[in-house]
Design an enzyme around this catalytic site. Structure first.
Site, short mmCIF file in Angstrom:
data_model
loop_
_atom_site.label_atom_id
_atom_site.label_comp_id
_atom_site.label_asym_id
_atom_site.label_seq_id
_atom_site.Cartn_x
_atom_site.Cartn_y
_atom_site.Cartn_z
N ASP A 1 0.85 -1.19 0.00
CA ASP A 1 0.00 0.00 0.00
C ASP A 1 0.89 1.24 0.00
O ASP A 1 2.10 1.15 0.21
CB ASP A 1 -0.89 -0.05 1.25
CG ASP A 1 -1.91 1.07 1.28
OD1 ASP A 1 -2.23 1.61 0.19
OD2 ASP A 1 -2.37 1.42 2.38
N ASP B 1 -9.13 3.68 -1.84
CA ASP B 1 -10.05 4.13 -0.78
C ASP B 1 -11.39 4.64 -1.33
O ASP B 1 -11.66 5.84 -1.33
CB ASP B 1 -9.37 5.21 0.05
CG ASP B 1 -8.15 4.65 0.77
OD1 ASP B 1 -8.03 3.41 0.85
OD2 ASP B 1 -7.32 5.44 1.24
N GLU C 1 2.53 4.84 -4.15
CA GLU C 1 2.56 5.78 -5.30
C GLU C 1 3.91 6.46 -5.42
O GLU C 1 4.28 6.77 -6.56
CB GLU C 1 1.43 6.80 -5.13
CG GLU C 1 0.03 6.22 -5.21
CD GLU C 1 -0.36 5.39 -3.99
OE1 GLU C 1 0.16 5.69 -2.90
OE2 GLU C 1 -1.15 4.45 -4.15
C1 GLC Z 1 -4.65 3.42 2.94
C2 GLC Z 1 -5.17 2.20 2.20
C3 GLC Z 1 -6.18 1.47 3.05
C4 GLC Z 1 -5.54 1.10 4.38
C5 GLC Z 1 -5.02 2.34 5.07
C6 GLC Z 1 -4.24 2.02 6.34
O1 GLC Z 1 -5.66 4.33 3.10
O2 GLC Z 1 -5.71 2.55 0.96
O3 GLC Z 1 -6.66 0.34 2.39
O4 GLC Z 1 -6.47 0.46 5.17
O5 GLC Z 1 -4.14 3.04 4.21
O6 GLC Z 1 -3.18 1.18 6.09
#
Ligand code: GLC
Length: 817
Positions: A409, A486, A412
């Site tokens: 995650d 998200d 980017e």
């Molecule tokens: C980001 C991700 C989400 C995750 C959060 C905490 O917002 O997109 O899926 O739960 O980070 O790690």
């Protein structure tokens, strides 16, 4: 929140006229090794034939010695070798040079260096009317299209399926909110567009991982593609069919490798399951309630102060024991790993990164640092092979605990600063060819997932790894599945997930899906039920939600919603043999698993922008209900004969119908001719696989159809060595007869599958027999025999049981009596 001040006249930028340069007239065209080099007045274009139907065009501005043209590609491209096709020749007329590559003809206009791509019938398919640039060498390519053009692909974008009239930016961005139609960039950037015009469809892939723009809005009959930095390096990808364009694009950028079975099961997540007891309790609840589930995710709270490659000693004191207990219940764990490494002198990973010189640095040599979850963090430079190897090997920390999947995650990369990412002047070593972050921003996530997938593979002892990623670039399908970030618990976001995932599929990324139920905001029971119905038939299937949102595990809204969620998750597990075969097909030819109708019915104007229903493979239509308090919806059935999956009702296609869809029903339709493998539902793919496979054959009297059924151990890489079974199934109906052929194309895997039960549905005439197989006296008797058939007059259903075929060709001849 914005006020009207946002549109104050002072805010409107008056575009300064920038001086534009172009190649100008063609000075010469020459064959140079496997390149065709077009020398213009102000620059060059190097053209090469990559493979069938693919021509690459790379622009070089200014002076460049022909002998040293840099034809390197980014990591997105796996098919590098340009091949001068046999018999390729350059001809000349008064106005054009013509390069005939056998299956694509390229015409270059002498007057202005514009390029036309023609098919074998001399029909013009695509036209790059101009390539021009400004003082900063930001290049714009104009592709002439028509007022009738439709545009697909472009990766993960908001809006509808057809991107006509839209404009998008390719710049991987962490957008918590809003995911609305005017958001031009999200987490993934796939600079690949399919143009479906009057003639053959074609694709344009721009291999530039810096910021770029695709504009189908400014001119109604043209598409402009603009880069800000780096090379203007594009590939023309010919059809003649839409499917060929997608498949060819994945020849170029690679295909998904077959995921493990468990990765396509149902996954449950939450930001965050806070401690070991909560995770174990969650798993027990799934088992008590009999809801299938294969994976539980650990979000950032599992870590010690959000330090990657650690466990919080208080919340998760015994992770290894927890994994073992979960595995007993048939559940695996996928933990999150973000790229930001906490700047902390006492933290081993940071120490290793600093000592090894592994972090991205500003031009003064000091690591770029920025805040993310753990506070100020440094970011590994994944453009360096050595760093990727280090990072990949760090995953031993997880694999030693029995973990086989990782969730990437914030890659980017997301940074909590003004630009929301790494400074664009940060440097990447790039194995000795330094580049700025601005030039390769969109590659960061892909390179992280590549390092992760390759690292896992090294440490999984022959098991297949699973990586899930938020950010990516063209080619990401080779390393990871994608979830769409998200979203929110809005009905609109449920609806939007369809075109988004469909276009991801057309962009070479077949394994993707949204957070089921919605990540932020609060779901309702009804939304969760509807979204789970839909999500259960998406390629990637995970329920995930955010810290402060209402809980949304399947049982949180009472027994009715729980039963609906359970029934549809079970449907996914029943259909796993079907889904898995589609995954394998996709790994072979790059075609999506979940398909927009346009892919199968490209001539039908009713489906050009149809994206509130979709196909699984080529024979099942899924039509979710995506509005509250709605128990009917319109469904379009294309050409052919279709059956309501639930009621058996028959429809002739090329028609809109009104589907009855009370809360427990998501409309599903199966095409006559379909051969659908399915089985009984199991709690987890770790459970012993059922001994009986059911094949449901949908008849109509005049249908025909084919299906490739694939099976292997679902877990290891042994299939790469031929340890798999592949059956070619085909059915054909003629007057009073049906022939089903089962050809064992490959028998390399001993499964515990013993029997196939073949069910012929909707046979048109009453009373049948099957030649060369024994009849039994009632349906029950089939349970006690290895082979035989029974015809049930009341329902008109014919059932045949056979032993799982091994090497022979099995012919089933069904005759009316
Ligand atoms: C980001 C991700 C989400 C995750 C959060 C905490 O917002 O997109 O899926 O739960 O980070 O790690």
């Amino acid at each position: 929140m914005l006020t009207s001040e946002a549109i104050s006249p002072d805010k409107v930028k008056i575009e300064k006229k920038v001086e534009a340069y172009s190649i100008g007239k063609v000075v010469s065209v020459e064959n140079k090794g496997n390149l065709v080099v077009v020398q213009g007045e102000n620059g060059k274009m190097a053209l090469s034939k990559i493979s069938k139907g693919i021509v690459r065009v790379k622009l070089f501005i200014g002076e460049h010695p022909t002998d040293s043209l840099d034809m390197k590609t980014t990591v997105a491209v796996v098919k590098h070798d340009s091949e001068q096709p046999d018999g390729a020749s350059i001809k000349e007329t008064d106005t054009v040079f013509i390069w005939d590559t056998v299956d694509v003809k390229v015409e270059i206009t002498k007057e202005n260096s514009s390029i036309r791509f023609l098919d074998v019938n001399e029909q013009m398919v695509a036209e790059n009317v101009s390539l021009h640039w400004d003082v900063n060498k930001a290049v714009t390519g104009v592709f002439q299209t028509s007022l009738n053009a439709h545009y697909y692909g472009l990766g993960e974008k908001t809006g509808f399926l057809d991107k006509r009239g839209e404009r998008y930016e390719m710049w991987n961005s962490d957008v918590f909110a809003p995911h609305v139609p005017e958001i031009e960039a999200l987490y993934q950037s796939i600079p690949f567009v399919i143009v479906h015009d009057q003639t053959s469809p074609y694709g344009i892939f721009l291999d530039n991982p810096g910021r770029s723009f695709f504009d189908m809005r400014s001119q109604a009959d043209a598409m402009t593609v603009r880069t800000e930095t780096g090379a203007f390096d594009y590939y023309y990808i010919a059809g003649p069919k839409l499917k060929d364009v997608v498949s060819q694009y994945t020849t170029l950028t690679g295909r998904m490798s077959l995921p493990p079975h468990w990765a396509i099961g149902y996954h449950q997540s939450r930001y965050s399951y806070m401690n070991q007891d909560e995770v174990l309790e969650l798993a027990r609840t799934f088992r008590e309630k009999g809801i299938p589930c294969d994976v539980i995710y650990l979000d950032i709270h599992y870590m010690d102060g959000y330090r990657v490659f650690t466990f919080d000693p208080v919340r998760f004191p015994k992770p290894k024991e927890m994994m073992a207990e979960l595995k007993e219940m048939g559940i695996r764990v996928v933990p999150i790993v973000d790229p930001g490494v906490k700047v902390d002198g006492n933290y081993t990973i940071y120490q290793q990164g600093t000592n090894g010189n592994y972090f991205c640095k500003k031009q003064d040599g000091v690591p770029f640092m920025g805040p993310v979850w753990p506070g100020i963090s440094a970011f590994p430079d994944f453009t360096e092979d050595e760093v990727s190897e280090w990072w990949g090997d760090l995953h031993r920390f997880y694999t030693e605990m029995g973990i086989e999947g990782i969730w990437n995650d914030m890659n980017e990369p997301a940074v909590f600063n003004e630009s929301k990412t790494m400074d664009v002047d940060t440097m990447h070593g790039n194995n000795g060819n330094p580049v700025t972050h601005g030039e390769i921003h969109n590659l960061y996530g892909l390179l992280m997932s590549k390092a992760t997938a390759e690292g896992l593979k090294r440490h999984l002892d022959g098991h297949r790894p699973f990586v899930l990623t938020r950010a990516g670039y063209a080619g990401i399908q080779r390393y990871a599945a994608v979830w769409t970030g998200d979203n929110r618990s809005f009905w609109e976001h449920m609806a939007m997930a369809m075109p988004m995932v469909l276009n991801l599929g057309l962009s070479g990324i077949p394994f993707s899906g949204p957070d089921i139920g919605g990540f932020a905001h609060h779901t309702s029971g009804e939304l969760l039920a509807r979204w789970t119905q839909m999500g259960a038939l998406f390629p990637y299937c995970r329920n995930h939600s955010e810290l402060s949102s209402i809980r949304q595990e399947p049982w949180q809204f009472g027994p009715e919603v729980e039963k609906i969620c359970k029934d549809y998750i079970e449907l996914r597990y029943k259909w796993l043999p079907f889904l898995y075969s589609l995954f394998r097909e996709s790994a072979e030819n790059g075609l999506p698993i979940m398909r927009p109708l346009i892919l199968e019915y490209p001539e039908d104007p009713n489906v050009f922008n149809l994206c509130d229903q979709f196909l699984l493979g080529d024979s099942v239509i899924v039509a979710p209900v995506y509005r509250p308090n709605t128990d009917h919806r319109a469904v379009y059935l294309p050409e052919g004969t279709w059956y309501n999956y639930w009621t058996g009702e028959k429809y002739e296609g090329k028609n809109h119908i009104l589907a009855n869809a009370p809360l427990h029903t998501m409309p599903l339709y199966v095409k006559a001719g379909a051969i659908m493998p399915n089985t009984e539902s199991v709690p987890s793919t770790m459970s012993e696989s059922p001994e009986n496979l059911q094949l449901t054959v949908y008849c109509s009297g005049s249908a025909n159809g084919v299906f490739e059924l694939y099976e292997d151990d679902g877990l290891t890489l042994a299939y790469e060595q031929g340890v798999f079974n592949l059956f070619d199934l085909s059915m054909k109906e003629t007057e009073g007869q049906l022939n089903l052929e089962i050809k064992t194309k490959k028998h390399g895997y001993e499964s515990n599958r013993k029997h196939w039960t073949i069910q012929f549905k909707h046979l048109p005439i009453k009373d049948y027999r099957i030649e060369d197989f024994a009849a039994v006296s009632n349906k029950e008797a089939l349970n006690h025999t290895d082979s035989g058939w029974y015809y049930e007059k009341e329902t008109g259903e014919l059932t045949l049981k056979i032993e799982q075929p091994k090497k022979e060709l099995v012919r089933v001849n069904v005759r009316s009596v």
